[in-house]
Design a protein around this motif. Structure first.
Motif, PDB file in Angstrom:
ATOM      1  N   ASN A  30       0.812  -1.215   0.000  1.00 47.79           N
ATOM      2  CA  ASN A  30       0.000   0.000   0.000  1.00 47.79           C
ATOM      3  C   ASN A  30       0.850   1.271   0.000  1.00 47.79           C
ATOM      4  OD1 ASN A  30      -2.538  -1.106  -0.132  1.00 47.79           O
ATOM      5  ND2 ASN A  30      -2.922  -1.008   2.069  1.00 47.79           N
ATOM      6  N   TYR A  31       2.178   1.079   0.012  1.00 44.50           N
ATOM      7  CA  TYR A  31       3.073   2.228   0.153  1.00 44.50           C
ATOM      8  C   TYR A  31       4.012   2.374  -1.036  1.00 44.50           C
ATOM      9  CZ  TYR A  31       1.599   2.145   5.020  1.00 44.50           C
ATOM     10  OH  TYR A  31       0.853   2.172   6.172  1.00 44.50           O
ATOM     11  N   ASN A  32       4.130   3.608  -1.492  1.00 42.22           N
ATOM     12  CA  ASN A  32       5.230   3.970  -2.363  1.00 42.22           C
ATOM     13  C   ASN A  32       6.448   4.214  -1.474  1.00 42.22           C
ATOM     14  OD1 ASN A  32       3.616   4.018  -4.729  1.00 42.22           O
ATOM     15  ND2 ASN A  32       2.853   6.041  -4.152  1.00 42.22           N
ATOM     16  N   VAL A  47      16.783  10.685  -3.546  1.00 39.26           N
ATOM     17  CA  VAL A  47      17.687   9.825  -4.304  1.00 39.26           C
ATOM     18  C   VAL A  47      16.914   8.997  -5.333  1.00 39.26           C
ATOM     19  CG1 VAL A  47      19.323   7.906  -4.177  1.00 39.26           C
ATOM     20  CG2 VAL A  47      19.340   9.700  -2.415  1.00 39.26           C
ATOM     21  N   ALA A  48      15.914   8.255  -4.847  1.00 42.75           N
ATOM     22  CA  ALA A  48      15.174   7.362  -5.738  1.00 42.75           C
ATOM     23  C   ALA A  48      13.847   7.000  -5.097  1.00 42.75           C
ATOM     24  CB  ALA A  48      15.983   6.098  -6.026  1.00 42.75           C
ATOM     25  N   SER A  49      12.922   6.559  -5.945  1.00 48.45           N
ATOM     26  CA  SER A  49      11.635   6.093  -5.438  1.00 48.45           C
ATOM     27  C   SER A  49      11.140   4.944  -6.290  1.00 48.45           C
ATOM     28  CB  SER A  49      10.607   7.217  -5.414  1.00 48.45           C
ATOM     29  OG  SER A  49      10.296   7.643  -6.726  1.00 48.45           O
ATOM     30  N   VAL A  50      10.260   4.154  -5.691  1.00 49.79           N
ATOM     31  CA  VAL A  50       9.642   3.040  -6.405  1.00 49.79           C
ATOM     32  C   VAL A  50       8.180   2.985  -5.993  1.00 49.79           C
ATOM     33  CG1 VAL A  50      10.402   1.397  -4.625  1.00 49.79           C
ATOM     34  CG2 VAL A  50       9.793   0.558  -6.900  1.00 49.79           C
ATOM     35  N   SER A  51       7.327   2.763  -6.974  1.00 48.70           N
ATOM     36  CA  SER A  51       5.895   2.733  -6.707  1.00 48.70           C
ATOM     37  C   SER A  51       5.517   1.481  -5.932  1.00 48.70           C
ATOM     38  CB  SER A  51       5.119   2.789  -8.015  1.00 48.70           C
ATOM     39  OG  SER A  51       5.383   1.633  -8.797  1.00 48.70           O
ATOM     40  N   VAL A  56       7.067   1.502 -11.347  1.00 46.45           N
ATOM     41  CA  VAL A  56       7.508   2.864 -11.667  1.00 46.45           C
ATOM     42  C   VAL A  56       8.638   3.265 -10.720  1.00 46.45           C
ATOM     43  CG1 VAL A  56       6.853   5.283 -11.845  1.00 46.45           C
ATOM     44  CG2 VAL A  56       5.205   3.499 -12.463  1.00 46.45           C
ATOM     45  N   THR A  57       9.732   3.693 -11.300  1.00 45.58           N
ATOM     46  CA  THR A  57      10.870   4.164 -10.503  1.00 45.58           C
ATOM     47  C   THR A  57      11.276   5.564 -10.961  1.00 45.58           C
ATOM     48  OG1 THR A  57      12.434   3.103 -12.014  1.00 45.58           O
ATOM     49  CG2 THR A  57      11.753   1.842 -10.075  1.00 45.58           C
ATOM     50  N   SER A  70      14.611  -1.155  -6.069  1.00 42.87           N
ATOM     51  CA  SER A  70      13.706  -2.271  -6.316  1.00 42.87           C
ATOM     52  C   SER A  70      13.006  -2.631  -5.019  1.00 42.87           C
ATOM     53  CB  SER A  70      14.477  -3.472  -6.867  1.00 42.87           C
ATOM     54  OG  SER A  70      15.436  -3.922  -5.916  1.00 42.87           O
ATOM     55  N   ARG A  71      11.980  -3.443  -5.124  1.00 40.28           N
ATOM     56  CA  ARG A  71      11.263  -3.864  -3.935  1.00 40.28           C
ATOM     57  C   ARG A  71      10.795  -5.298  -4.082  1.00 40.28           C
ATOM     58  NH1 ARG A  71       6.596   0.132  -2.937  1.00 40.28           N
ATOM     59  NH2 ARG A  71       5.943  -1.387  -1.353  1.00 40.28           N
ATOM     60  N   ASP A  72      10.612  -5.932  -2.943  1.00 43.09           N
ATOM     61  CA  ASP A  72      10.077  -7.289  -2.883  1.00 43.09           C
ATOM     62  C   ASP A  72       8.904  -7.242  -1.910  1.00 43.09           C
ATOM     63  OD1 ASP A  72       9.463  -9.944  -2.429  1.00 43.09           O
ATOM     64  OD2 ASP A  72      11.549 -10.594  -2.423  1.00 43.09           O
ATOM     65  N   ASN A  73       7.707  -7.162  -2.439  1.00 48.07           N
ATOM     66  CA  ASN A  73       6.536  -7.018  -1.573  1.00 48.07           C
ATOM     67  C   ASN A  73       6.276  -8.266  -0.743  1.00 48.07           C
ATOM     68  OD1 ASN A  73       6.113  -4.385  -2.330  1.00 48.07           O
ATOM     69  ND2 ASN A  73       4.536  -4.875  -3.851  1.00 48.07           N
TER      70      ASN A  73
END
Length: 119
Positions: A30-32, A47-51, A56-57, A70-73
């Protein structure tokens, strides 16, 4: 949501580090997520963001082509792979979270992890 950043350290210019941010609680997707940094005597900068979905980065111009977010939900984690590090990348790095239904400032912040790049 509570955030815990890790992975900082001392590295020579040209080297690499991988920062991680572990989030507690449910509904991580639920969080960007964002990464920010603050160098000594300077203001905190993006610096950076990921949706929330990872699709989307965005990157600051100063790190484009060198850093990857990157992310691993499934594991409630977000990473910042930092390559070709420069002395000017030296800073405390923070991860932050913003509910995907909101815009503006990030609401939740981790404690920061220090990165030092020697020349």
């Amino acid at each position: 949501v509570q955030l815990q950043a890790s992975g900082g350290g001392l590295v020579q210019a040209g080297g690499s580090l991988r920062l991680s941010c572990a989030a507690s609680g449910r509904a991580f997707d639920n969080y960007n997520m964002g990464w920010f940094r603050q160098a000594p005597g300077k203001e905190r900068e993006f610096v950076a963001s990921v949706s929330w979905s990872g699709s989307v980065t965005n990157y600051a111009d100063s790190v484009k082509g060198r850093f990857t977010v990157s992310r691993d939900n499934a594991k409630n984690t977000v990473h910042l792979q930092m390559n070709m590090l420069k002395p000017e990348d030296t800073a405390v790095y923070y991860c932050a979270a913003r509910p995907r239904t909101t815009v503006g400032d990030y609401a939740y912040w981790g404690q920061g992890t220090e990165v030092t790049v020697s020349s």
